[in-house]
Scaffold this motif. Structure first.
Motif, PDB file in Angstrom:
ATOM      1  N   ASN A 388     132.488 156.256  51.086  1.00 43.73           N
ATOM      2  CA  ASN A 388     131.022 157.490  51.606  1.00 43.73           C
ATOM      3  C   ASN A 388     129.644 156.848  51.355  1.00 43.73           C
ATOM      4  OD1 ASN A 388     133.340 159.070  50.867  1.00 43.73           O
ATOM      5  ND2 ASN A 388     131.705 160.683  50.007  1.00 43.73           N
ATOM      6  N   VAL A 389     129.627 154.910  51.299  1.00 41.64           N
ATOM      7  CA  VAL A 389     128.617 155.168  51.419  1.00 41.64           C
ATOM      8  C   VAL A 389     127.901 154.441  53.085  1.00 41.64           C
ATOM      9  CG1 VAL A 389     126.808 152.829  50.407  1.00 41.64           C
ATOM     10  CG2 VAL A 389     128.865 153.685  48.858  1.00 41.64           C
ATOM     11  N   SER A 390     126.988 154.925  53.312  1.00 43.69           N
ATOM     12  CA  SER A 390     127.297 154.192  54.816  1.00 43.69           C
ATOM     13  C   SER A 390     125.848 153.018  54.605  1.00 43.69           C
ATOM     14  CB  SER A 390     125.992 155.465  55.459  1.00 43.69           C
ATOM     15  OG  SER A 390     125.714 155.189  57.210  1.00 43.69           O
ATOM     16  N   PHE A 391     126.324 152.090  55.116  1.00 39.25           N
ATOM     17  CA  PHE A 391     125.491 150.570  54.977  1.00 39.25           C
ATOM     18  C   PHE A 391     124.354 150.692  56.088  1.00 39.25           C
ATOM     19  CE2 PHE A 391     125.019 145.670  55.389  1.00 39.25           C
ATOM     20  CZ  PHE A 391     124.900 145.550  54.554  1.00 39.25           C
ATOM     21  N   GLN A 392     122.986 150.290  54.760  1.00 41.94           N
ATOM     22  CA  GLN A 392     122.048 149.985  55.631  1.00 41.94           C
ATOM     23  C   GLN A 392     121.480 148.396  55.422  1.00 41.94           C
ATOM     24  OE1 GLN A 392     120.219 152.603  57.409  1.00 41.94           O
ATOM     25  NE2 GLN A 392     122.407 153.479  56.431  1.00 41.94           N
ATOM     26  N   PHE A 393     121.159 148.220  57.407  1.00 43.35           N
ATOM     27  CA  PHE A 393     121.233 146.778  56.890  1.00 43.35           C
ATOM     28  C   PHE A 393     119.746 146.536  56.311  1.00 43.35           C
ATOM     29  CE2 PHE A 393     124.213 146.686  59.910  1.00 43.35           C
ATOM     30  CZ  PHE A 393     125.136 145.865  59.275  1.00 43.35           C
ATOM     31  N   PRO A 394     119.293 145.378  55.434  1.00 43.76           N
ATOM     32  CA  PRO A 394     117.804 145.227  54.849  1.00 43.76           C
ATOM     33  C   PRO A 394     117.026 144.944  56.174  1.00 43.76           C
ATOM     34  CG  PRO A 394     118.931 143.335  54.627  1.00 43.76           C
ATOM     35  CD  PRO A 394     119.863 144.582  55.173  1.00 43.76           C
ATOM     36  N   THR A 395     115.606 144.872  55.679  1.00 41.80           N
ATOM     37  CA  THR A 395     114.588 144.739  57.081  1.00 41.80           C
ATOM     38  C   THR A 395     113.950 143.556  56.786  1.00 41.80           C
ATOM     39  OG1 THR A 395     113.486 146.511  56.363  1.00 41.80           O
ATOM     40  CG2 THR A 395     114.986 146.975  58.116  1.00 41.80           C
ATOM     41  N   ALA A 396     113.355 143.074  55.840  1.00 40.84           N
ATOM     42  CA  ALA A 396     112.743 142.518  55.231  1.00 40.84           C
ATOM     43  C   ALA A 396     112.791 141.182  54.941  1.00 40.84           C
ATOM     44  CB  ALA A 396     111.574 142.662  53.552  1.00 40.84           C
ATOM     45  N   PRO A 408     117.823 140.679  44.253  1.00 43.65           N
ATOM     46  CA  PRO A 408     117.777 141.051  45.341  1.00 43.65           C
ATOM     47  C   PRO A 408     117.480 142.749  44.751  1.00 43.65           C
ATOM     48  CG  PRO A 408     119.881 141.041  43.613  1.00 43.65           C
ATOM     49  CD  PRO A 408     118.700 140.259  43.324  1.00 43.65           C
ATOM     50  N   ASP A 409     116.430 142.513  43.959  1.00 44.74           N
ATOM     51  CA  ASP A 409     115.677 144.190  43.881  1.00 44.74           C
ATOM     52  C   ASP A 409     114.932 144.207  44.879  1.00 44.74           C
ATOM     53  OD1 ASP A 409     116.486 143.863  41.118  1.00 44.74           O
ATOM     54  OD2 ASP A 409     114.866 144.220  40.096  1.00 44.74           O
ATOM     55  N   GLY A 410     114.637 145.473  45.790  1.00 45.02           N
ATOM     56  CA  GLY A 410     114.575 145.940  46.537  1.00 45.02           C
ATOM     57  C   GLY A 410     115.670 145.548  48.319  1.00 45.02           C
ATOM     58  N   VAL A 411     116.348 144.732  48.362  1.00 39.42           N
ATOM     59  CA  VAL A 411     117.268 144.500  48.921  1.00 39.42           C
ATOM     60  C   VAL A 411     118.347 144.658  49.159  1.00 39.42           C
ATOM     61  CG1 VAL A 411     117.181 142.445  50.362  1.00 39.42           C
ATOM     62  CG2 VAL A 411     115.542 142.241  49.241  1.00 39.42           C
ATOM     63  N   TYR A 412     119.425 144.509  48.272  1.00 41.73           N
ATOM     64  CA  TYR A 412     120.955 145.395  48.229  1.00 41.73           C
ATOM     65  C   TYR A 412     120.634 145.583  46.559  1.00 41.73           C
ATOM     66  CZ  TYR A 412     122.312 140.434  46.238  1.00 41.73           C
ATOM     67  OH  TYR A 412     122.420 139.362  45.767  1.00 41.73           O
ATOM     68  N   THR A 413     121.802 146.814  45.965  1.00 41.59           N
ATOM     69  CA  THR A 413     122.549 147.132  44.834  1.00 41.59           C
ATOM     70  C   THR A 413     123.892 146.557  44.558  1.00 41.59           C
ATOM     71  OG1 THR A 413     122.741 148.576  45.122  1.00 41.59           O
ATOM     72  CG2 THR A 413     120.316 148.659  44.654  1.00 41.59           C
ATOM     73  N   ARG A 414     124.489 145.824  42.846  1.00 40.70           N
ATOM     74  CA  ARG A 414     125.032 145.681  43.322  1.00 40.70           C
ATOM     75  C   ARG A 414     126.003 146.160  42.084  1.00 40.70           C
ATOM     76  NH1 ARG A 414     121.697 141.241  41.068  1.00 40.70           N
ATOM     77  NH2 ARG A 414     122.453 139.012  42.283  1.00 40.70           N
ATOM     78  N   ASP A 415     126.707 148.440  42.998  1.00 40.57           N
ATOM     79  CA  ASP A 415     126.580 149.013  42.925  1.00 40.57           C
ATOM     80  C   ASP A 415     128.150 149.376  44.434  1.00 40.57           C
ATOM     81  OD1 ASP A 415     124.522 149.726  43.940  1.00 40.57           O
ATOM     82  OD2 ASP A 415     124.267 151.055  43.176  1.00 40.57           O
ATOM     83  N   ALA A 438     131.516 165.637  48.775  1.00 34.19           N
ATOM     84  CA  ALA A 438     131.070 164.305  48.490  1.00 34.19           C
ATOM     85  C   ALA A 438     130.647 163.508  49.631  1.00 34.19           C
ATOM     86  CB  ALA A 438     131.721 162.766  47.969  1.00 34.19           C
ATOM     87  N   PRO A 439     129.260 164.242  49.867  1.00 30.48           N
ATOM     88  CA  PRO A 439     128.484 163.718  51.181  1.00 30.48           C
ATOM     89  C   PRO A 439     127.671 162.576  51.042  1.00 30.48           C
ATOM     90  CG  PRO A 439     127.036 166.053  49.870  1.00 30.48           C
ATOM     91  CD  PRO A 439     128.265 165.378  49.007  1.00 30.48           C
ATOM     92  N   THR A 440     127.912 161.805  51.827  1.00 31.54           N
ATOM     93  CA  THR A 440     127.292 159.803  52.782  1.00 31.54           C
ATOM     94  C   THR A 440     126.364 160.275  52.027  1.00 31.54           C
ATOM     95  OG1 THR A 440     128.759 160.276  54.066  1.00 31.54           O
ATOM     96  CG2 THR A 440     127.540 158.260  54.298  1.00 31.54           C
ATOM     97  N   ALA A 441     126.121 158.848  51.496  1.00 31.48           N
ATOM     98  CA  ALA A 441     124.912 158.371  50.840  1.00 31.48           C
ATOM     99  C   ALA A 441     124.444 157.638  51.687  1.00 31.48           C
ATOM    100  CB  ALA A 441     124.994 157.674  49.454  1.00 31.48           C
ATOM    101  N   LYS A 442     123.378 156.926  51.479  1.00 30.56           N
ATOM    102  CA  LYS A 442     122.802 155.482  52.456  1.00 30.56           C
ATOM    103  C   LYS A 442     122.225 154.721  51.523  1.00 30.56           C
ATOM    104  CE  LYS A 442     122.042 158.088  57.251  1.00 30.56           C
ATOM    105  NZ  LYS A 442     121.058 158.093  58.675  1.00 30.56           N
ATOM    106  N   GLY A 443     122.646 153.408  52.021  1.00 27.50           N
ATOM    107  CA  GLY A 443     122.660 152.229  51.266  1.00 27.50           C
ATOM    108  C   GLY A 443     122.597 151.459  51.073  1.00 27.50           C
ATOM    109  N   THR A 444     122.259 150.016  50.683  1.00 23.54           N
ATOM    110  CA  THR A 444     122.773 148.712  50.789  1.00 23.54           C
ATOM    111  C   THR A 444     123.215 147.616  49.107  1.00 23.54           C
ATOM    112  OG1 THR A 444     120.872 148.343  52.063  1.00 23.54           O
ATOM    113  CG2 THR A 444     121.797 146.521  51.267  1.00 23.54           C
ATOM    114  N   LYS A 445     124.645 148.458  49.356  1.00 25.21           N
ATOM    115  CA  LYS A 445     125.323 148.102  48.419  1.00 25.21           C
ATOM    116  C   LYS A 445     126.197 146.897  48.567  1.00 25.21           C
ATOM    117  CE  LYS A 445     125.240 153.182  46.551  1.00 25.21           C
ATOM    118  NZ  LYS A 445     124.418 152.730  45.113  1.00 25.21           N
ATOM    119  N   VAL A 446     126.328 146.074  47.614  1.00 26.29           N
ATOM    120  CA  VAL A 446     127.878 145.163  47.637  1.00 26.29           C
ATOM    121  C   VAL A 446     128.222 145.082  46.376  1.00 26.29           C
ATOM    122  CG1 VAL A 446     126.009 143.085  48.733  1.00 26.29           C
ATOM    123  CG2 VAL A 446     126.120 143.131  46.088  1.00 26.29           C
TER     124      VAL A 446
END
Length: 569
Positions: A388-396, A408-415, A438-446
């Motif tokens: 349920n996590v839709s992966f978002q590629f970082p940009t910066a 990692p703050d602001g780039v990805y989270t460890r969850d 359970a709606p899909t959430a967008k995020g950059t989670k590892v």
């Protein structure tokens, strides 16, 4: 020798080392294999239409890289194309060289268009077989790709009879349009991209000239790569059978078959015995395999196999009898029939498991984003997710650079979650309704992993927006495929079916439509490694996640800093 002579000698050596391409010895059994890739525009004609594509060194497909186990590969990339891009060395483990892995915004920022440069350097110790390289940005890998062949070290041999000759067969797709525009249109509309108009074999469409000339009684090693963007393929050669001996550069028990099934990203090494009537010509054919119910699109590409020193008395060329384009039974039987070849001094499947994950994945629907100007606001946009996590590629900043900086703050989270938020019948008719809980959430989670821990992942396909076979590729590792099957994974029942004796290894597993697969690997390679669907239409919609592997306890298990020419965003 005087000082000036020494300086002159050193300058001469530096010049030679920077020569466009070379394969010179480092030691008695290792070498540096060096190439320069100039990426730029190339005009080609296919289906009677001229098309400008992005290509390497004016070649389509791109240059073949050949090395031996133990060699170091160095590739200088000069990006003269109009697009930012990176190059991925698909299947190379990148031990302590994850800066060279290549996925855009994961291991690096892209190499800038208009002349940007970056040198990829990596060692290929402990690897033999057929791999490949490709662009890892946008849909550019449709034309930016080539073979990467790893042969045994000097003095070593294949674990099968030496073939008379080898042939590389690159299977791809073709659009009579800019592939960057094809992807952009799909993202703006929130839907699937337009279908390709043809398949290709070594860059050509249905060639009537000889792609392979053989001698009767000889055995040939076919190195087959599926470089197509969005389609799994059936591959056959009329009048001939194969013996599969490797998949994704991992040796298999010999498996005899008349059809090869190969998903995007995968490779197959197969022996072909030239034992047919030498007076005829034979088509090799690649045909689309559709696992999605109600899919109608199909295509076939052909090339010719003929016999040397024989007058073809019959003029017709024999076409193989191809499976139905939606024959999932043949596909699943092929995948399930592969087992690993047990070799001396080669590690076997780890039996102790430290981390167990259940990862559900597939397609769904999400509200249109403001930038999706062509999206139907009533129907919504296609989305893809894992747990349920839709992966978002970082940009910066790339994930790997943020990992190395310890910031990692602001780039990805460890969850990234070990399990989906809601359990339901993932493959049933009511999957879509159940998933709405359970709606899909967008995020950059590892998912963080300790060095050297063993990870088992149940990859559970879903039928939320149609059931489809998804090839999932893990960077940085080969994994064991312990089992696969249809329906929902049931731990009590299916664990008993695990192959813990000789499971095959690979880097890309085709998870059955409305089914599951179980993989296991040891996290012994520090860095950040993406796992994603290799149907390129699904990656921009978020069908990906990443593992973050910490450094090990000894200096030889610590990721070194990035090279000085590491691209910056």
């Amino acid at each position: 020798m005087g000082r000036l002579h020494l300086i002159a000698f050193a300058l001469c050596c530096c010049f030679l080392l920077r020569y466009h391409h070379r394969h010179h010895l480092l030691a008695a059994d290792a070498a540096i294999v060096e190439h320069t890739f100039h990426v730029g525009n190339l005009s080609v004609v296919r289906l009677g239409q001229s098309q400008v594509i992005t290509a390497v060194n004016g070649q389509f497909p791109g240059p073949k890289i050949e090395a031996r186990d133990g060699d170091t590969v160095v590739v200088h990339v000069v990006n003269g194309s109009p697009y930012n891009l990176s190059i991925h060395w698909h299947g190379i483990l990148q031990r302590l060289s994850s800066w060279a892995d290549g996925p855009n915004m994961v291991s690096q920022c892209p190499i800038p268009a208009g002349g940007g440069r970056y040198t990829y350097r990596f060692n290929v110790s402990g690897q033999e077989g057929t791999l490949w390289w490709h662009a890892h940005a946008s849909f550019l890998r449709a034309t930016v790709y080539g073979a990467l062949l790893l042969r045994p070290a000097p003095g070593a041999s294949y674990p099968f009879p030496r073939p008379h000759r080898e042939a590389t067969i690159l299977l791809g797709e073709w659009w009579n349009a800019s592939v960057v525009d094809v992807e952009r249109q799909a993202l703006l509309a929130g839907g699937a991209p337009n279908n390709s108009v043809a398949l290709t074999i070594n860059g050509l469409i249905s060639a009537s000239s000889e792609a392979l000339t053989v001698e009767r009684g000889r055995t040939y090693l076919l190195r087959i790569v599926n470089a197509a963007l969005n389609y799994q393929l059936f591959f056959k050669v009329a009048g001939h059978n194969f013996t599969v001996v490797a998949a994704d550069a991992c040796y298999t028990d010999p498996y005899r078959t008349d059809v090869i099934v190969i998903a995007p990203g995968q490779t197959v090494d197969a022996l072909l015995r030239a034992d047919a009537d030498p007076g005829r010509r034979y088509y090799m054919a690649a045909q689309v395999y559709q696992s999605l119910a109600n899919a109608t699109y199909s295509a076939t590409a052909t090339a010719v196999l003929s016999y040397h020193h024989h007058q073809q008395q019959r003029q017709e060329t024999m076409m193989p009898s191809m499976p139905a384009f939606n024959d999932s039974a043949i596909a699943e039987r092929f995948y399930a029939s592969l087992t690993g070849l047990l070799l001396p001094k080669v590690p076997t499947v780890p039996l102790r498991v430290d981390t167990r994950m259940l990862v559900t994945f597939g397609l769904g629907v999400t509200p249109c984003a403001p930038a999706q100007t062509l999206c139907n606001r009533t129907l919504g946009s296609v989305a893809a997710s894992m747990n349920n996590v839709s992966f978002q590629f970082p940009t910066a900043m790339s994930l790997l650079e943020a990992h190395m900086r310890g910031a990692p703050d602001g780039v990805y989270t460890r969850d990234f979650p070990d399990r989906p938020p809601v359990m339901f019948d993932f493959t049933g008719a009511a999957a879509a309704a159940a998933a709405s809980m359970a709606p899909t959430a967008k995020g950059t989670k590892v998912k963080p992993l300790r060095y050297n821990e063993t990870v088992e992942v149940v990859l559970q396909n879903t039928a939320i927006l149609g059931a489809e076979n998804h090839p999932l590729h893990l960077h940085g590792f080969n994994f064991y495929v312990l089992a696969q099957g249809a329906g929902n994974f049931n731990a009590h029942r299916h664990v008993r079916a695990y192959n813990l004796v000789n499971p095959h290894q690979r880097n890309t597993v085709a998870v059955p439509a409305a089914g599951w697969a179980v993989i296991r690997f040891t996290a012994d390679n520090p860095g950040v490694w993406i796992m994603h669907c290799h149907l390129d239409a699904h990656l921009p919609f978020g069908l990906a996640m990443a593992f973050e592997v910490e450094d090990g306890p000894t200096p030889d298990a610590v990721l070194p800093p990035p090279p000085p020419d590491y691209p910056q965003c």
